[in-house]
Design a protein around this motif. Structure first.
Motif, PDB file in Angstrom:
ATOM      1  N   UNK A 144     -14.990  21.154  23.217  1.00  0.00           N
ATOM      2  CA  UNK A 144     -15.755  20.825  24.415  1.00  0.00           C
ATOM      3  C   UNK A 144     -15.939  22.089  25.238  1.00  0.00           C
ATOM      4  N   UNK A 145     -17.161  22.324  25.653  1.00  0.00           N
ATOM      5  CA  UNK A 145     -17.498  23.487  26.447  1.00  0.00           C
ATOM      6  C   UNK A 145     -17.084  23.263  27.902  1.00  0.00           C
ATOM      7  N   UNK A 146     -16.523  24.322  28.536  1.00  0.00           N
ATOM      8  CA  UNK A 146     -16.128  24.228  29.940  1.00  0.00           C
ATOM      9  C   UNK A 146     -17.016  25.156  30.756  1.00  0.00           C
ATOM     10  N   UNK A 147     -17.622  24.610  31.800  1.00  0.00           N
ATOM     11  CA  UNK A 147     -18.463  25.399  32.695  1.00  0.00           C
ATOM     12  C   UNK A 147     -17.884  25.338  34.097  1.00  0.00           C
ATOM     13  N   UNK A 148     -18.086  26.414  34.849  1.00  0.00           N
ATOM     14  CA  UNK A 148     -17.647  26.450  36.236  1.00  0.00           C
ATOM     15  C   UNK A 148     -18.870  26.712  37.104  1.00  0.00           C
ATOM     16  N   UNK A 149     -19.041  25.890  38.134  1.00  0.00           N
ATOM     17  CA  UNK A 149     -20.174  26.027  39.035  1.00  0.00           C
ATOM     18  C   UNK A 149     -19.703  26.197  40.474  1.00  0.00           C
ATOM     19  N   UNK A 150     -20.327  27.134  41.161  1.00  0.00           N
ATOM     20  CA  UNK A 150     -20.099  27.323  42.593  1.00  0.00           C
ATOM     21  C   UNK A 150     -21.341  26.815  43.305  1.00  0.00           C
ATOM     22  N   UNK A 151     -21.151  25.789  44.127  1.00  0.00           N
ATOM     23  CA  UNK A 151     -22.264  25.187  44.850  1.00  0.00           C
ATOM     24  C   UNK A 151     -21.990  25.284  46.341  1.00  0.00           C
ATOM     25  N   UNK A 152     -22.957  25.828  47.073  1.00  0.00           N
ATOM     26  CA  UNK A 152     -22.835  25.916  48.529  1.00  0.00           C
ATOM     27  C   UNK A 152     -23.434  24.682  49.173  1.00  0.00           C
TER      28      UNK A 152
ATOM     29  N   UNK B 275     -13.736  18.088  39.149  1.00  0.00           N
ATOM     30  CA  UNK B 275     -14.317  18.276  37.824  1.00  0.00           C
ATOM     31  C   UNK B 275     -15.127  17.062  37.409  1.00  0.00           C
ATOM     32  N   UNK B 276     -16.091  17.329  36.557  1.00  0.00           N
ATOM     33  CA  UNK B 276     -16.887  16.285  35.939  1.00  0.00           C
ATOM     34  C   UNK B 276     -16.610  16.347  34.445  1.00  0.00           C
ATOM     35  N   UNK B 277     -15.711  15.497  33.940  1.00  0.00           N
ATOM     36  CA  UNK B 277     -15.398  15.522  32.514  1.00  0.00           C
ATOM     37  C   UNK B 277     -16.467  14.774  31.710  1.00  0.00           C
ATOM     38  N   UNK B 278     -16.611  15.158  30.463  1.00  0.00           N
ATOM     39  CA  UNK B 278     -17.509  14.457  29.537  1.00  0.00           C
ATOM     40  C   UNK B 278     -18.946  14.354  30.027  1.00  0.00           C
ATOM     41  N   UNK B 279     -19.465  15.443  30.560  1.00  0.00           N
ATOM     42  CA  UNK B 279     -20.847  15.489  31.011  1.00  0.00           C
ATOM     43  C   UNK B 279     -21.710  15.936  29.838  1.00  0.00           C
TER      44      UNK B 279
ATOM     45  N   UNK C 173     -24.754  18.103  24.346  1.00  0.00           N
ATOM     46  CA  UNK C 173     -23.418  18.641  24.082  1.00  0.00           C
ATOM     47  C   UNK C 173     -22.487  18.169  25.184  1.00  0.00           C
ATOM     48  N   UNK C 174     -21.292  17.740  24.783  1.00  0.00           N
ATOM     49  CA  UNK C 174     -20.295  17.305  25.760  1.00  0.00           C
ATOM     50  C   UNK C 174     -19.709  18.532  26.452  1.00  0.00           C
ATOM     51  N   UNK C 175     -19.667  18.493  27.765  1.00  0.00           N
ATOM     52  CA  UNK C 175     -19.125  19.596  28.544  1.00  0.00           C
ATOM     53  C   UNK C 175     -18.213  19.072  29.633  1.00  0.00           C
ATOM     54  N   UNK C 176     -17.298  19.914  30.027  1.00  0.00           N
ATOM     55  CA  UNK C 176     -16.461  19.652  31.201  1.00  0.00           C
ATOM     56  C   UNK C 176     -16.930  20.666  32.244  1.00  0.00           C
TER      57      UNK C 176
ATOM     58  N   UNK D   2     -24.264  29.052  42.017  1.00  0.00           N
ATOM     59  CA  UNK D   2     -25.031  28.366  40.974  1.00  0.00           C
ATOM     60  C   UNK D   2     -26.085  27.428  41.570  1.00  0.00           C
ATOM     61  N   UNK D   3     -25.857  26.968  42.792  1.00  0.00           N
ATOM     62  CA  UNK D   3     -26.786  26.045  43.430  1.00  0.00           C
ATOM     63  C   UNK D   3     -26.479  25.880  44.900  1.00  0.00           C
ATOM     64  N   UNK D   4     -27.441  25.326  45.629  1.00  0.00           N
ATOM     65  CA  UNK D   4     -27.309  25.144  47.073  1.00  0.00           C
ATOM     66  C   UNK D   4     -27.716  23.727  47.445  1.00  0.00           C
TER      67      UNK D   4
END
Length: 152
Positions: free
Chosen positions: A1-9, A48-52, A57-60, A86-88
């Motif tokens: 499972x791929x893991x992504x990290x997002x910074x959102x303001x 976290x958002x698991x199983x997105x 593709x399944x990602x965390x 990553x987003x606002x």
């Protein structure tokens, strides 16, 4: 499972409901029982958002939601806030007459200058619609399109 990290303001004018919305999105607290207090600088809420499913593709996804103060006395912190964004999420209140001008200033600094796409942004307006304050967050999509610093 791929893991992504997002910074959102999460940014917007003072007293627009940013912290309440951050708590709701992250399921951090029971938002109906909390008393609003001005955010001092920034508050980082992690969840976290698991199983997105992203492109089949399944990602965390680990989210850092940066709940930023709307007080301009913290403007000197803005350069550090926008690093690695990553987003606002823009949040405003229908009670604020200054919201469009304030959102345009924030958009220019946090989206235009670092060259984020408008696809990486969303705007929410905390609408009261003349109803009594029930203590429940009432959000509606704000009829405001951010594109190349223009309202359409």
């Amino acid at each position: 499972m791929q893991i992504q990290k997002l910074k959102i303001l999460m940014i917007g004018p003072s007293e627009s409901g940013k912290s309440l919305l951050a708590n709701f999105i992250s399921e951090a607290v029971n938002f109906e029982d909390s008393e609003p207090r001005p955010t001092q600088g920034v508050r980082i809420v992690e969840f976290e958002l698991p199983n997105l499913s992203i492109n089949d593709k399944q990602s965390k996804v680990d989210i850092e939601l940066w709940d930023c103060s709307g007080d301009h006395k913290f403007e000197s912190c803005w350069p550090a806030l926008r690093v690695g964004v990553s987003g606002v999420i823009f949040v405003c209140s229908s009670n604020s007459t200054n919201a469009p001008r304030e959102l345009e200033l924030l958009y220019n600094y946090f989206v235009s200058q670092p060259k984020l796409s408008t696809k990486q942004c969303v705007v929410f307006c905390n609408c009261t619609d003349g109803q009594e304050d029930t203590g429940v967050l009432n959000l509606c999509m704000y009829a405001y399109v951010l594109q190349e610093n223009k309202r359409l």
